[in-house]
Design a protein around this motif. Structure first.
Motif, PDB file in Angstrom:
ATOM      1  N   PHE A   1      34.946  80.750  51.669  1.00 38.69           N
ATOM      2  CA  PHE A   1      33.701  80.977  50.935  1.00 38.69           C
ATOM      3  C   PHE A   1      33.538  79.886  49.882  1.00 38.69           C
ATOM      4  CE2 PHE A   1      34.415  85.257  52.620  1.00 38.69           C
ATOM      5  CZ  PHE A   1      33.146  85.551  53.099  1.00 38.69           C
TER       6      PHE A   1
ATOM      7  N   LEU B   1      31.200  78.926  47.723  1.00 39.27           N
ATOM      8  CA  LEU B   1      29.947  79.563  47.331  1.00 39.27           C
ATOM      9  C   LEU B   1      29.040  78.704  46.464  1.00 39.27           C
ATOM     10  CD1 LEU B   1      31.502  83.061  47.015  1.00 39.27           C
ATOM     11  CD2 LEU B   1      29.570  82.479  48.478  1.00 39.27           C
TER      12      LEU B   1
ATOM     13  N   TYR C   1      25.504  79.210  48.363  1.00 43.73           N
ATOM     14  CA  TYR C   1      24.693  80.369  47.988  1.00 43.73           C
ATOM     15  C   TYR C   1      23.203  80.067  48.003  1.00 43.73           C
ATOM     16  CZ  TYR C   1      23.500  78.842  43.177  1.00 43.73           C
ATOM     17  OH  TYR C   1      22.988  78.182  42.081  1.00 43.73           O
TER      18      TYR C   1
ATOM     19  N   HIS D   1      23.777  81.007  52.858  1.00 44.15           N
ATOM     20  CA  HIS D   1      23.849  82.466  52.921  1.00 44.15           C
ATOM     21  C   HIS D   1      22.477  83.126  53.079  1.00 44.15           C
ATOM     22  CE1 HIS D   1      28.101  83.347  52.738  1.00 44.15           C
ATOM     23  NE2 HIS D   1      28.235  82.328  51.913  1.00 44.15           N
TER      24      HIS D   1
ATOM     25  N   VAL E   1      29.701  90.495  52.851  1.00 44.71           N
ATOM     26  CA  VAL E   1      29.616  91.196  51.565  1.00 44.71           C
ATOM     27  C   VAL E   1      30.785  92.164  51.426  1.00 44.71           C
ATOM     28  CG1 VAL E   1      28.275  92.831  50.196  1.00 44.71           C
ATOM     29  CG2 VAL E   1      27.123  90.922  51.335  1.00 44.71           C
TER      30      VAL E   1
ATOM     31  N   MET F   1      33.776  90.145  50.460  1.00 47.17           N
ATOM     32  CA  MET F   1      33.789  89.761  49.045  1.00 47.17           C
ATOM     33  C   MET F   1      34.240  90.919  48.161  1.00 47.17           C
ATOM     34  SD  MET F   1      30.259  87.568  48.857  1.00 47.17           S
ATOM     35  CE  MET F   1      30.027  86.099  49.869  1.00 47.17           C
TER      36      MET F   1
ATOM     37  N   LEU G   1      35.841  88.594  42.454  1.00 46.44           N
ATOM     38  CA  LEU G   1      35.024  88.125  43.563  1.00 46.44           C
ATOM     39  C   LEU G   1      35.381  86.675  43.885  1.00 46.44           C
ATOM     40  CD1 LEU G   1      31.558  89.559  42.477  1.00 46.44           C
ATOM     41  CD2 LEU G   1      32.860  90.268  44.498  1.00 46.44           C
TER      42      LEU G   1
ATOM     43  N   TYR H   1      29.596  82.304  39.455  1.00 45.34           N
ATOM     44  CA  TYR H   1      30.148  83.462  40.166  1.00 45.34           C
ATOM     45  C   TYR H   1      29.123  83.837  41.231  1.00 45.34           C
ATOM     46  CZ  TYR H   1      28.251  84.886  35.550  1.00 45.34           C
ATOM     47  OH  TYR H   1      27.546  84.975  34.372  1.00 45.34           O
TER      48      TYR H   1
ATOM     49  N   SER I   1      29.209  84.732  44.354  1.00 43.82           N
ATOM     50  CA  SER I   1      29.187  85.904  45.231  1.00 43.82           C
ATOM     51  C   SER I   1      28.026  86.811  44.839  1.00 43.82           C
ATOM     52  CB  SER I   1      30.496  86.692  45.105  1.00 43.82           C
ATOM     53  OG  SER I   1      31.583  85.979  45.605  1.00 43.82           O
TER      54      SER I   1
END
Length: 547
Positions: A343, A345, A349, A353, A368, A371, A381, A397, A399
Protein backbone atom coordinates in the motif's frame (compact mmCIF):
# COMPACT_ATOMS: atom_id res chain seq x y z
CA UNK A 1 -10.08 8.13 -27.84
CA UNK A 2 -13.26 7.84 -25.78
CA UNK A 3 -13.85 5.82 -22.61
CA UNK A 4 -17.14 4.15 -23.38
CA UNK A 5 -18.08 2.10 -20.35
CA UNK A 6 -17.12 0.58 -17.05
CA UNK A 7 -17.82 -3.11 -16.69
CA UNK A 8 -17.62 -5.43 -13.70
CA UNK A 9 -16.62 -8.58 -15.54
CA UNK A 10 -17.05 -8.89 -19.29
CA UNK A 11 -18.16 -12.48 -19.74
CA UNK A 12 -16.94 -14.79 -22.46
CA UNK A 13 -15.81 -13.80 -25.91
CA UNK A 14 -13.98 -10.63 -24.90
CA UNK A 15 -11.14 -9.23 -26.99
CA UNK A 16 -7.57 -10.45 -26.58
CA UNK A 17 -6.73 -7.29 -24.66
CA UNK A 18 -3.72 -8.92 -23.00
CA UNK A 19 -1.90 -8.39 -26.31
CA UNK A 20 -2.59 -4.64 -26.15
CA UNK A 21 -0.23 -4.42 -23.15
CA UNK A 22 3.44 -3.56 -23.64
CA UNK A 23 5.09 -4.52 -20.33
CA UNK A 24 8.36 -2.85 -21.38
CA UNK A 25 6.77 0.58 -20.97
CA UNK A 26 8.38 1.95 -17.81
CA UNK A 27 11.37 -0.42 -17.80
CA UNK A 28 13.72 2.23 -19.22
CA UNK A 29 14.74 5.61 -17.83
CA UNK A 30 13.56 5.93 -14.23
CA UNK A 31 10.31 3.99 -14.64
CA UNK A 32 11.28 1.08 -12.35
CA UNK A 33 8.71 -1.38 -13.73
CA UNK A 34 9.30 -5.04 -14.56
CA UNK A 35 8.39 -6.86 -17.82
CA UNK A 36 7.68 -10.34 -16.45
CA UNK A 37 4.48 -12.26 -15.84
CA UNK A 38 1.93 -11.71 -13.10
CA UNK A 39 -1.80 -12.18 -12.55
CA UNK A 40 -4.20 -9.35 -11.67
CA UNK A 41 -3.21 -8.25 -8.14
CA UNK A 42 -1.17 -11.47 -7.87
CA UNK A 43 1.10 -12.50 -5.02
CA UNK A 44 3.69 -13.68 -7.59
CA UNK A 45 5.51 -11.31 -9.94
CA UNK A 46 7.75 -13.64 -11.95
CA UNK A 47 10.26 -11.61 -13.92
CA UNK A 48 13.89 -11.55 -15.09
CA UNK A 49 16.48 -9.86 -12.89
CA UNK A 50 19.04 -7.91 -14.88
CA UNK A 51 20.14 -5.24 -12.40
CA UNK A 52 21.29 -6.00 -8.88
CA UNK A 53 21.70 -2.54 -7.39
CA UNK A 54 21.23 1.18 -7.95
CA UNK A 55 18.11 3.32 -8.05
CA UNK A 56 17.19 2.19 -11.54
CA UNK A 57 17.31 -1.41 -10.33
CA UNK A 58 14.25 -0.96 -8.11
CA UNK A 59 12.16 -3.21 -10.35
CA UNK A 60 15.01 -5.68 -10.80
CA UNK A 61 15.20 -5.01 -14.56
CA UNK A 62 16.33 -2.22 -16.85
CA UNK A 63 15.69 -2.03 -20.56
CA UNK A 64 19.31 -1.14 -21.33
CA UNK A 65 20.76 -4.31 -19.73
CA UNK A 66 22.04 -7.33 -21.64
CA UNK A 67 22.63 -9.91 -18.88
CA UNK A 68 20.05 -11.93 -16.96
CA UNK A 69 21.01 -13.25 -13.52
CA UNK A 70 17.87 -15.33 -13.18
CA UNK A 71 14.14 -15.14 -12.56
CA UNK A 72 12.81 -14.16 -9.15
CA UNK A 73 9.24 -14.42 -7.93
CA UNK A 74 8.52 -11.05 -6.29
CA UNK A 75 8.99 -7.58 -7.78
CA UNK A 76 7.87 -4.05 -7.02
CA UNK A 77 6.15 -2.01 -9.72
CA UNK A 78 7.37 1.55 -10.22
CA UNK A 79 8.63 2.27 -6.69
CA UNK A 80 11.47 4.60 -5.76
CA UNK A 81 13.08 2.18 -3.28
CA UNK A 82 14.41 -1.32 -3.95
CA UNK A 83 13.06 -4.45 -2.32
CA UNK A 84 11.70 -7.89 -3.22
CA UNK A 85 13.45 -10.04 -5.84
CA UNK A 86 12.85 -13.16 -3.73
CA UNK A 87 13.59 -16.78 -4.66
CA UNK A 88 15.78 -16.34 -7.73
CA UNK A 89 16.21 -19.39 -9.98
CA UNK A 90 18.25 -20.04 -13.11
CA UNK A 91 18.52 -23.03 -15.49
CA UNK A 92 22.13 -23.61 -16.53
CA UNK A 93 23.88 -25.75 -19.11
CA UNK A 94 27.32 -24.22 -18.45
CA UNK A 95 29.02 -21.68 -16.19
CA UNK A 96 30.82 -18.46 -17.04
CA UNK A 97 34.15 -17.51 -15.52
CA UNK A 98 33.61 -15.47 -12.36
CA UNK A 99 34.43 -15.11 -8.69
CA UNK A 100 30.84 -15.31 -7.44
CA UNK A 101 28.13 -17.76 -8.40
CA UNK A 102 25.90 -14.99 -9.70
CA UNK A 103 28.63 -14.14 -12.21
CA UNK A 104 29.00 -17.81 -13.14
CA UNK A 105 25.34 -18.66 -13.78
CA UNK A 106 24.20 -15.40 -15.42
CA UNK A 107 23.52 -15.34 -19.14
CA UNK A 108 23.66 -12.88 -21.99
CA UNK A 109 20.41 -12.26 -23.84
CA UNK A 110 19.33 -10.31 -26.90
CA UNK A 111 16.45 -7.87 -26.77
CA UNK A 112 15.27 -9.25 -30.09
CA UNK A 113 14.45 -12.58 -28.41
CA UNK A 114 12.25 -11.08 -25.69
CA UNK A 115 8.51 -11.57 -26.08
CA UNK A 116 5.78 -10.54 -23.70
CA UNK A 117 2.37 -9.15 -22.90
CA UNK A 118 0.03 -9.30 -19.92
CA UNK A 119 0.42 -12.77 -18.41
CA UNK A 120 3.44 -13.98 -20.41
CA UNK A 121 7.17 -13.36 -20.75
CA UNK A 122 9.76 -15.18 -22.84
CA UNK A 123 13.47 -14.74 -23.58
CA UNK A 124 16.35 -16.80 -24.98
CA UNK A 125 19.26 -17.35 -22.58
CA UNK A 126 22.11 -17.28 -25.07
CA UNK A 127 24.84 -18.69 -22.81
CA UNK A 128 22.71 -21.68 -21.86
CA UNK A 129 20.92 -22.29 -25.14
CA UNK A 130 17.55 -22.20 -23.37
CA UNK A 131 14.23 -20.55 -24.21
CA UNK A 132 12.74 -19.37 -20.90
CA UNK A 133 8.97 -18.80 -20.70
CA UNK A 134 7.02 -17.53 -17.70
CA UNK A 135 3.38 -17.21 -16.68
CA UNK A 136 1.54 -17.27 -13.34
CA UNK A 137 -1.52 -17.95 -11.29
CA UNK A 138 -2.14 -15.53 -8.40
CA UNK A 139 0.13 -17.49 -6.01
CA UNK A 140 2.23 -19.69 -8.33
CA UNK A 141 5.03 -18.92 -10.76
CA UNK A 142 4.94 -21.21 -13.81
CA UNK A 143 8.14 -21.81 -15.80
CA UNK A 144 8.95 -23.67 -19.01
CA UNK A 145 12.54 -24.04 -20.22
CA UNK A 146 13.10 -25.47 -23.70
CA UNK A 147 16.68 -26.33 -24.64
CA UNK A 148 17.97 -25.65 -28.15
CA UNK A 149 19.19 -29.24 -28.12
CA UNK A 150 19.27 -31.93 -25.41
CA UNK A 151 21.87 -31.07 -22.78
CA UNK A 152 22.68 -31.54 -19.11
CA UNK A 153 20.65 -29.04 -17.08
CA UNK A 154 21.49 -27.70 -13.63
CA UNK A 155 18.91 -25.78 -11.58
CA UNK A 156 20.22 -22.92 -9.45
CA UNK A 157 18.30 -21.55 -6.45
CA UNK A 158 19.93 -18.39 -5.09
CA UNK A 159 18.49 -17.49 -1.69
CA UNK A 160 21.04 -14.71 -1.17
CA UNK A 161 19.63 -12.62 -4.02
CA UNK A 162 18.98 -9.76 -3.33
CA UNK A 163 18.17 -8.25 0.08
CA UNK A 164 20.20 -8.87 3.22
CA UNK A 165 19.47 -12.46 4.24
CA UNK A 166 18.51 -12.97 7.90
CA UNK A 167 17.89 -16.72 7.78
CA UNK A 168 16.83 -19.34 5.27
CA UNK A 169 16.15 -23.01 4.63
CA UNK A 170 15.87 -25.33 1.64
CA UNK A 171 15.44 -29.09 1.38
CA UNK A 172 14.26 -31.68 -1.13
CA UNK A 173 11.02 -33.55 -0.59
CA UNK A 174 11.46 -36.56 -2.79
CA UNK A 175 13.11 -36.13 -6.18
CA UNK A 176 10.61 -33.68 -7.70
CA UNK A 177 10.06 -30.99 -5.07
CA UNK A 178 12.14 -28.41 -3.20
CA UNK A 179 10.77 -26.41 -0.28
CA UNK A 180 12.26 -23.64 1.81
CA UNK A 181 12.05 -20.05 2.95
CA UNK A 182 13.96 -16.83 3.28
CA UNK A 183 13.59 -14.00 5.79
CA UNK A 184 15.28 -10.82 4.62
CA UNK A 185 15.86 -7.26 5.75
CA UNK A 186 15.76 -4.20 3.55
CA UNK A 187 13.02 -1.62 3.08
CA UNK A 188 10.77 -4.17 4.75
CA UNK A 189 12.58 -4.81 8.03
CA UNK A 190 11.43 -8.42 8.33
CA UNK A 191 10.08 -9.98 5.16
CA UNK A 192 8.97 -13.63 5.14
CA UNK A 193 8.71 -15.67 1.91
CA UNK A 194 8.13 -19.43 1.79
CA UNK A 195 8.22 -21.55 -1.35
CA UNK A 196 7.48 -24.97 -2.80
CA UNK A 197 8.99 -25.89 -6.21
CA UNK A 198 7.57 -28.79 -8.18
CA UNK A 199 9.34 -30.22 -11.25
CA UNK A 200 8.19 -32.52 -14.06
CA UNK A 201 11.50 -34.47 -13.99
CA UNK A 202 13.52 -36.13 -11.25
CA UNK A 203 16.59 -34.31 -9.95
CA UNK A 204 19.68 -35.24 -7.97
CA UNK A 205 20.10 -32.86 -5.05
CA UNK A 206 23.50 -31.17 -5.07
CA UNK A 207 23.01 -29.13 -1.88
CA UNK A 208 24.88 -25.91 -1.07
CA UNK A 209 27.63 -24.28 -3.12
CA UNK A 210 30.78 -22.52 -1.99
CA UNK A 211 32.86 -19.59 -3.18
CA UNK A 212 36.59 -18.97 -2.88
CA UNK A 213 37.02 -16.09 -0.45
CA UNK A 214 40.84 -15.93 -0.14
CA UNK A 215 43.78 -16.92 -2.31
CA UNK A 216 47.37 -16.76 -1.01
CA UNK A 217 50.73 -17.90 -2.32
CA UNK A 218 53.05 -19.29 0.36
CA UNK A 219 56.82 -18.75 0.49
CA UNK A 220 57.41 -22.14 -1.10
CA UNK A 221 55.21 -21.11 -4.04
CA UNK A 222 52.28 -23.32 -3.14
CA UNK A 223 48.76 -21.95 -3.51
CA UNK A 224 46.33 -21.75 -0.57
CA UNK A 225 42.62 -21.14 -1.08
CA UNK A 226 39.85 -20.60 1.46
CA UNK A 227 36.26 -21.39 0.58
CA UNK A 228 33.03 -20.27 2.27
CA UNK A 229 29.62 -21.79 1.78
CA UNK A 230 27.02 -19.43 0.31
CA UNK A 231 23.20 -19.70 0.24
CA UNK A 232 23.15 -20.84 -3.38
CA UNK A 233 21.88 -24.35 -4.08
CA UNK A 234 21.92 -26.71 -7.02
CA UNK A 235 19.83 -29.60 -8.36
CA UNK A 236 21.04 -31.66 -11.33
CA UNK A 237 18.56 -32.99 -13.90
CA UNK A 238 20.87 -34.79 -16.31
CA UNK A 239 20.18 -34.56 -20.03
CA UNK A 240 16.86 -32.86 -20.86
CA UNK A 241 15.07 -31.24 -23.76
CA UNK A 242 12.51 -29.38 -21.62
CA UNK A 243 11.89 -28.64 -17.95
CA UNK A 244 8.63 -27.41 -16.42
CA UNK A 245 8.61 -25.89 -12.94
CA UNK A 246 5.81 -24.64 -10.67
CA UNK A 247 6.77 -22.43 -7.70
CA UNK A 248 4.12 -21.74 -5.07
CA UNK A 249 4.65 -18.88 -2.62
CA UNK A 250 3.30 -18.11 0.84
CA UNK A 251 4.07 -15.39 3.36
CA UNK A 252 2.98 -17.72 6.19
CA UNK A 253 4.88 -21.02 6.01
CA UNK A 254 6.04 -23.86 3.76
CA UNK A 255 2.80 -25.79 4.13
CA UNK A 256 0.95 -22.70 2.94
CA UNK A 257 3.16 -22.59 -0.16
CA UNK A 258 2.41 -26.26 -0.86
CA UNK A 259 -1.34 -25.70 -0.42
CA UNK A 260 -1.26 -22.69 -2.76
CA UNK A 261 0.66 -24.73 -5.33
CA UNK A 262 -1.73 -27.68 -5.18
CA UNK A 263 -4.85 -25.50 -5.23
CA UNK A 264 -3.93 -23.31 -8.20
CA UNK A 265 -2.15 -25.62 -10.67
CA UNK A 266 -2.90 -29.17 -11.76
CA UNK A 267 -0.54 -30.80 -14.20
CA UNK A 268 2.45 -29.50 -16.14
CA UNK A 269 0.73 -27.88 -19.11
CA UNK A 270 2.37 -24.49 -19.63
CA UNK A 271 0.23 -23.47 -22.60
CA UNK A 272 -2.99 -24.14 -20.70
CA UNK A 273 -1.83 -22.15 -17.67
CA UNK A 274 -0.63 -19.33 -19.91
CA UNK A 275 -4.00 -19.19 -21.68
CA UNK A 276 -5.78 -19.08 -18.31
CA UNK A 277 -3.62 -16.17 -17.12
CA UNK A 278 -4.16 -14.30 -20.39
CA UNK A 279 -7.92 -14.84 -20.05
CA UNK A 280 -7.80 -13.36 -16.54
CA UNK A 281 -6.11 -10.28 -17.98
CA UNK A 282 -8.68 -10.03 -20.78
CA UNK A 283 -11.41 -9.98 -18.15
CA UNK A 284 -9.52 -7.45 -16.04
CA UNK A 285 -8.70 -5.06 -18.86
CA UNK A 286 -12.13 -5.10 -20.51
CA UNK A 287 -13.69 -3.49 -17.45
CA UNK A 288 -13.02 -0.18 -19.14
CA UNK A 289 -13.98 -0.18 -22.82
CA UNK A 290 -12.50 2.42 -25.15
CA UNK A 291 -13.39 3.54 -28.65
CA UNK A 292 -11.16 5.07 -31.29
CA UNK A 293 -7.55 6.10 -30.86
CA UNK A 294 -4.41 4.97 -32.64
CA UNK A 295 -2.75 1.66 -31.87
CA UNK A 296 -0.06 3.47 -29.88
CA UNK A 297 -2.74 5.24 -27.83
CA UNK A 298 -4.54 1.94 -27.17
CA UNK A 299 -1.26 0.36 -26.08
CA UNK A 300 -0.53 3.28 -23.76
CA UNK A 301 -4.02 3.11 -22.25
CA UNK A 302 -4.15 -0.64 -21.69
CA UNK A 303 -0.58 -0.77 -20.38
CA UNK A 304 -1.43 1.94 -17.86
CA UNK A 305 -4.55 0.02 -16.84
CA UNK A 306 -2.45 -3.15 -16.60
CA UNK A 307 0.08 -1.47 -14.31
CA UNK A 308 -2.79 -0.08 -12.21
CA UNK A 309 -4.17 -3.57 -11.61
CA UNK A 310 -0.94 -5.35 -10.69
CA UNK A 311 -0.95 -3.83 -7.17
CA UNK A 312 -1.81 -4.03 -4.30
CA UNK A 313 -0.98 -7.73 -4.15
CA UNK A 314 -2.87 -10.65 -2.66
CA UNK A 315 -1.02 -11.64 0.53
CA UNK A 316 -3.26 -14.35 2.00
CA UNK A 317 -3.07 -18.07 1.29
CA UNK A 318 -5.87 -20.14 -0.24
CA UNK A 319 -6.83 -21.27 3.27
CA UNK A 320 -7.28 -17.64 4.40
CA UNK A 321 -4.15 -17.29 6.51
CA UNK A 322 -2.03 -14.15 6.28
CA UNK A 323 0.90 -12.52 8.06
CA UNK A 324 -0.27 -9.47 9.98
CA UNK A 325 1.54 -6.23 10.72
CA UNK A 326 2.49 -7.74 14.08
CA UNK A 327 4.40 -10.25 11.88
CA UNK A 328 2.33 -13.11 13.26
CA UNK A 329 0.16 -15.45 11.20
CA UNK A 330 -3.60 -14.86 11.45
CA UNK A 331 -6.69 -16.54 10.02
CA UNK A 332 -9.32 -14.72 7.97
CA UNK A 333 -12.90 -15.49 8.85
CA UNK A 334 -15.27 -16.96 6.30
CA UNK A 335 -16.40 -14.35 3.78
CA UNK A 336 -13.66 -11.82 4.54
CA UNK A 337 -12.16 -12.08 1.05
CA UNK A 338 -8.42 -11.67 0.48
CA UNK A 339 -5.74 -9.92 2.51
CA UNK A 340 -3.49 -7.54 0.54
CA UNK A 341 -0.04 -5.97 0.73
CA UNK A 342 1.95 -3.14 -0.91
CA UNK A 343 0.00 0.00 0.00
CA UNK A 344 1.95 2.96 -1.39
CA UNK A 345 -0.76 5.33 -0.27
CA UNK A 346 0.81 8.77 -0.77
CA UNK A 347 1.30 7.71 -4.39
CA UNK A 348 -2.07 6.02 -4.87
CA UNK A 349 -4.84 7.67 -2.83
CA UNK A 350 -5.48 10.44 -5.37
CA UNK A 351 -6.10 8.35 -8.49
CA UNK A 352 -5.43 4.61 -8.22
CA UNK A 353 -7.76 3.83 -5.33
CA UNK A 354 -10.67 5.88 -6.72
CA UNK A 355 -10.18 3.96 -9.98
CA UNK A 356 -10.23 0.64 -8.12
CA UNK A 357 -13.35 1.68 -6.21
CA UNK A 358 -14.99 2.16 -9.61
CA UNK A 359 -13.84 -0.99 -11.43
CA UNK A 360 -12.99 -3.26 -8.46
CA UNK A 361 -15.54 -2.63 -5.69
CA UNK A 362 -15.17 -6.11 -4.18
CA UNK A 363 -11.39 -5.90 -4.05
CA UNK A 364 -11.67 -2.37 -2.67
CA UNK A 365 -13.88 -3.70 0.13
CA UNK A 366 -11.22 -6.34 0.86
CA UNK A 367 -8.49 -3.68 0.80
CA UNK A 368 -10.39 -1.57 3.34
CA UNK A 369 -10.79 -4.66 5.52
CA UNK A 370 -7.04 -5.22 5.11
CA UNK A 371 -6.22 -1.69 6.26
CA UNK A 372 -8.40 -2.09 9.33
CA UNK A 373 -6.81 -5.47 10.12
CA UNK A 374 -3.41 -3.77 9.90
CA UNK A 375 -4.65 -1.29 12.49
CA UNK A 376 -5.95 -4.06 14.73
CA UNK A 377 -2.88 -6.30 14.31
CA UNK A 378 -0.14 -3.67 14.31
CA UNK A 379 -1.65 -0.62 15.99
CA UNK A 380 -1.87 1.76 13.03
CA UNK A 381 -3.31 2.16 9.57
CA UNK A 382 -0.87 1.63 6.70
CA UNK A 383 1.02 4.62 5.29
CA UNK A 384 3.52 2.75 3.09
CA UNK A 385 3.10 -0.90 4.01
CA UNK A 386 5.25 -3.59 2.41
CA UNK A 387 5.09 -7.33 3.16
CA UNK A 388 3.36 -6.70 6.52
CA UNK A 389 6.00 -4.11 7.49
CA UNK A 390 5.49 -0.43 8.21
CA UNK A 391 8.30 1.14 6.18
CA UNK A 392 8.05 4.63 7.70
CA UNK A 393 8.12 6.04 4.18
CA UNK A 394 6.17 9.02 2.78
CA UNK A 395 3.69 11.34 4.46
CA UNK A 396 0.05 11.72 5.47
CA UNK A 397 -2.39 9.12 6.78
CA UNK A 398 -3.89 8.34 3.41
CA UNK A 399 -5.66 5.14 4.33
CA UNK A 400 -8.27 7.61 5.55
CA UNK A 401 -9.37 9.03 2.17
CA UNK A 402 -9.32 5.53 0.65
CA UNK A 403 -11.79 4.30 3.27
CA UNK A 404 -13.96 7.41 3.06
CA UNK A 405 -13.99 7.38 -0.74
CA UNK A 406 -14.92 3.69 -0.80
CA UNK A 407 -17.96 4.40 1.35
CA UNK A 408 -18.92 7.27 -0.95
CA UNK A 409 -18.94 4.75 -3.82
CA UNK A 410 -21.44 2.67 -1.86
CA UNK A 411 -18.90 0.04 -0.82
CA UNK A 412 -19.49 -1.17 2.72
CA UNK A 413 -19.22 -4.14 5.04
CA UNK A 414 -16.67 -3.05 7.66
CA UNK A 415 -17.10 -1.79 11.22
CA UNK A 416 -17.48 1.99 10.87
CA UNK A 417 -16.74 2.53 14.56
CA UNK A 418 -13.41 0.72 14.26
CA UNK A 419 -12.64 2.64 11.06
CA UNK A 420 -13.26 5.99 12.76
CA UNK A 421 -11.21 4.93 15.77
CA UNK A 422 -8.31 4.01 13.46
CA UNK A 423 -8.56 7.34 11.62
CA UNK A 424 -8.45 9.36 14.84
CA UNK A 425 -5.51 7.31 16.12
CA UNK A 426 -3.58 8.13 12.94
CA UNK A 427 -4.41 11.84 13.14
CA UNK A 428 -3.52 12.09 16.83
CA UNK A 429 -0.24 10.16 16.64
CA UNK A 430 1.79 13.30 17.34
CA UNK A 431 4.74 12.37 15.18
CA UNK A 432 6.10 13.65 11.85
CA UNK A 433 5.08 17.21 12.72
CA UNK A 434 1.56 16.39 13.91
CA UNK A 435 2.31 17.86 17.33
CA UNK A 436 3.02 21.31 15.89
CA UNK A 437 0.22 20.95 13.35
CA UNK A 438 -2.32 20.28 16.11
CA UNK A 439 -1.01 23.08 18.33
CA UNK A 440 -0.20 25.84 15.81
CA UNK A 441 -2.42 24.99 12.86
CA UNK A 442 0.61 24.46 10.60
CA UNK A 443 4.05 22.87 10.73
CA UNK A 444 7.03 25.27 10.95
CA UNK A 445 9.87 24.49 8.56
CA UNK A 446 12.40 24.41 11.41
CA UNK A 447 10.29 21.84 13.25
CA UNK A 448 9.84 19.21 10.53
CA UNK A 449 11.14 18.72 7.00
CA UNK A 450 8.60 18.80 4.14
CA UNK A 451 6.53 21.03 6.41
CA UNK A 452 4.33 22.57 3.71
CA UNK A 453 3.44 19.26 2.10
CA UNK A 454 2.70 17.63 5.45
CA UNK A 455 0.45 20.50 6.53
CA UNK A 456 -1.49 20.23 3.27
CA UNK A 457 -1.76 16.44 3.30
CA UNK A 458 -2.83 16.33 6.95
CA UNK A 459 -5.48 18.98 6.27
CA UNK A 460 -6.95 16.93 3.43
CA UNK A 461 -6.99 13.75 5.51
CA UNK A 462 -8.65 15.66 8.36
CA UNK A 463 -11.37 16.86 5.99
CA UNK A 464 -12.02 13.22 5.14
CA UNK A 465 -12.24 12.31 8.83
CA UNK A 466 -14.69 15.17 9.37
CA UNK A 467 -16.91 13.89 6.57
CA UNK A 468 -16.78 10.31 7.83
CA UNK A 469 -17.52 11.37 11.41
CA UNK A 470 -20.47 13.45 10.26
CA UNK A 471 -21.87 10.53 8.27
CA UNK A 472 -21.63 8.31 11.35
CA UNK A 473 -23.23 10.62 13.92
CA UNK A 474 -20.09 11.91 15.61
CA UNK A 475 -20.58 15.71 15.45
CA UNK A 476 -17.85 16.24 18.05
CA UNK A 477 -15.22 14.63 15.84
CA UNK A 478 -16.69 16.19 12.71
CA UNK A 479 -16.31 19.66 14.22
CA UNK A 480 -12.78 19.07 15.52
CA UNK A 481 -11.43 17.73 12.26
CA UNK A 482 -13.27 20.25 10.08
CA UNK A 483 -11.41 22.95 11.99
CA UNK A 484 -8.10 21.16 11.52
CA UNK A 485 -8.87 20.74 7.81
CA UNK A 486 -8.69 24.53 7.43
CA UNK A 487 -5.10 24.59 8.71
CA UNK A 488 -3.70 24.82 5.19
CA UNK A 489 -4.85 28.45 5.07
CA UNK A 490 -2.26 29.33 7.71
CA UNK A 491 0.44 28.76 5.08
CA UNK A 492 -1.36 30.57 2.24
CA UNK A 493 0.61 33.74 1.55
CA UNK A 494 -1.84 36.66 1.18
CA UNK A 495 0.27 38.41 -1.47
CA UNK A 496 1.58 35.60 -3.68
CA UNK A 497 -1.37 33.23 -3.25
CA UNK A 498 1.06 30.33 -2.95
CA UNK A 499 1.22 27.99 0.02
CA UNK A 500 4.60 28.70 1.56
CA UNK A 501 6.80 27.72 4.47
CA UNK A 502 6.92 29.57 7.77
CA UNK A 503 9.66 29.59 10.36
CA UNK A 504 9.18 31.04 13.85
CA UNK A 505 5.90 32.59 12.71
CA UNK A 506 7.39 34.45 9.73
CA UNK A 507 7.43 33.62 6.04
CA UNK A 508 10.63 31.95 4.88
CA UNK A 509 12.35 34.39 2.53
CA UNK A 510 13.45 33.69 -1.03
CA UNK A 511 10.42 31.64 -2.04
CA UNK A 512 10.53 30.37 -5.64
CA UNK A 513 7.45 28.32 -6.65
CA UNK A 514 9.56 26.40 -9.19
CA UNK A 515 12.12 25.22 -6.65
CA UNK A 516 11.98 21.69 -5.25
CA UNK A 517 13.33 21.91 -1.70
CA UNK A 518 12.97 20.33 1.73
CA UNK A 519 9.71 22.21 2.42
CA UNK A 520 7.87 20.05 -0.12
CA UNK A 521 7.60 16.32 -0.78
CA UNK A 522 8.96 15.49 -4.24
CA UNK A 523 7.33 18.62 -5.63
CA UNK A 524 7.40 22.42 -5.61
CA UNK A 525 5.15 25.35 -4.78
CA UNK A 526 3.36 25.30 -8.12
CA UNK A 527 2.43 21.65 -7.80
CA UNK A 528 1.25 21.91 -4.21
CA UNK A 529 -0.71 25.10 -4.93
CA UNK A 530 -3.63 22.92 -5.99
CA UNK A 531 -3.43 20.44 -3.09
CA UNK A 532 -6.37 21.69 -0.92
CA UNK A 533 -8.95 19.93 -3.10
CA UNK A 534 -11.25 19.65 -0.08
CA UNK A 535 -11.61 23.45 0.05
CA UNK A 536 -11.83 24.75 -3.51
CA UNK A 537 -13.95 27.71 -2.40
CA UNK A 538 -11.37 28.71 0.20
CA UNK A 539 -8.59 28.47 -2.34
CA UNK A 540 -10.59 30.53 -4.82
CA UNK A 541 -11.02 33.29 -2.24
CA UNK A 542 -7.30 33.37 -1.43
CA UNK A 543 -6.43 33.58 -5.11
CA UNK A 544 -8.73 36.56 -5.71
CA UNK A 545 -12.28 35.25 -5.82
CA UNK A 546 -14.30 34.87 -9.01
CA UNK A 547 -12.10 37.39 -10.78
Amino acid sequence: MVIAASLIGCGGGSEALHREVNPWIGTGGHGHTYPGATSPFGMVQLSPDTRLEGWDGCGGYHDTDSLIYGFSHTHLQGTGVSDYGDILVMPCTQYRQGDSWRDKYKSAFRKSTERGHAGYYGVHLDDHGVLAELTTTPRVGIHRYTLDEPDTLTWIVDLEHRDELVHYSIEPRGTRMLVGHRVSQNWAEEQHVYFAMAFDHDFEWGDQLGEITRVDTLEDGSLVQEMSMVPVFVADFGVLSELNVHVGLSFCDIEGAIQNLEAEVDGFDFDRHRAACEAQWDDQLCRIAIEGGTQDERTTFYTALYHATTVPNVASDVDGRYRGTDLRVHQLEQGQGEHYSVFSLWDTYRALHPLLAWIEPNRTRDMVHTMLRMYEDGGQLPVWELAANYTGCMIGYHSVPVIVDAEQWGIEGWDAEVALEAMVQAADSMHLGLDAYAELGYIPSDHEHESVSKTLEYAFDDACIARYASAHDRPDLASRFAKRAASWKNLAHPETGFIQAKRQGAWVEGFDPREVNFNFTEANGWQYLFAPVHDVAGQRDILGGDE
